[in-house]
Design an enzyme around this catalytic site. Structure first.
Site: not given
Length: 275
Positions: A197, A254
């Site tokens: 991610s 992230h």
């Protein structure tokens, strides 16, 4: 792809499109700033399209040959994105080896820092085991985690590989993997983390900013995609996702990936625009 020409939005380009297709000249038409833009594979084709448009499309044309459709999973497409496929295959093999994050004896070989004699993760980075700087991106904890990241890497990775090539995507994957892993380790040095991610947010930021500066058909992501990913990021930071029982979120990874992706996209997009 190359911008061949542009014309008013209300101009009918069906005759030009039909003529180009009959002669096997690959092209695409998009809308930008209230005008139609014709794109081609390379500069030579762009010059041909521009000349045909300026001189007028011939009336008499040969019957069109059936066009070969290039779908996302067609053999021709798969041959053009070997790096994207390689990352997905490695991720899948690691998922099998680690039991989707359930086998601690396997996971410990891929964590950002090695296991210390105390039984806890080491407090410092071991540069002698350099692969750990990137290896956490291949760790996934659960089928949903693996499927979500795999699908998004296929969507974003192949766009960049088709436009810029395999080596460029490899460089970006390593860069965003390093920055996202480092960001998460600095925030949570004693926690096992993993997943693609952070890289995905890097690729998202890269395509997003690059497209603002040097528009092209490959990086033209639907606005809903960008909004969805940013909303998901905000929900993760807020803690609502964890409270909902969907697991811990590597928010620092992230954010680190997104920031590095936006910076890289800004630099690359500005250089492309200056050409």
């Amino acid at each position: 792809m190359y911008r061949a020409m542009q014309c008013p939005l209300d101009e009918d380009l069906r005759k030009l499109t039909r003529f180009l297709r009959q002669r096997g000249l690959v092209h695409r038409i998009t809308e930008e700033g209230g005008r139609q833009v014709v794109w081609t594979v390379d500069e030579a084709d762009a010059q041909v399209v521009k000349a045909i448009y300026e001189q007028g499309v011939p009336e008499a044309v040969e019957p069109a040959k059936p066009a070969r459709t290039l779908t996302p999973t067609s053999p021709a497409m798969l041959r053009r994105v070997p790096l994207t496929l390689a990352v997905l295959v490695i991720t899948g093999l690691v998922a099998l080896w680690t039991g989707l994050g359930t086998r601690a004896d396997a996971i410990i070989h891929l964590t950002f820092t090695p296991l210390a004699p105390t039984g806890y993760l080491a407090a410092n980075i071991d540069f002698g085991q350099w692969w750990r700087l990137i290896s956490p991106i291949f760790l996934h904890f659960g089928m949903l985690h693996l499927a979500f990241n795999g699908l998004w890497f296929w969507e974003l990775g192949r766009r960049i590989e088709l436009y810029s090539g395999s080596l460029w995507l490899l460089g970006l994957t390593i860069l965003f993997g390093l920055t996202s892993n480092l960001a998460q380790w600095l925030v949570s040095p004693d926690v096992v983390f993993g997943g693609l991610s952070g890289v995905l947010y890097g690729l998202l930021g890269y395509c997003w900013i690059y497209q603002m500066l040097a528009p092209n058909v490959f990086f033209a992501l639907p606005k809903g995609v960008v909004i969805l990913m940013l909303v998901w990021l905000a929900l993760g930071v807020s803690g609502l996702i964890t409270l909902a029982g969907l697991g811990a979120i590597a928010n620092a990874a992230h954010i680190g990936g997104l920031i590095s992706g936006c910076i890289a996209g800004g630099i690359a997009g500005a250089l492309q625009r200056a050409r």
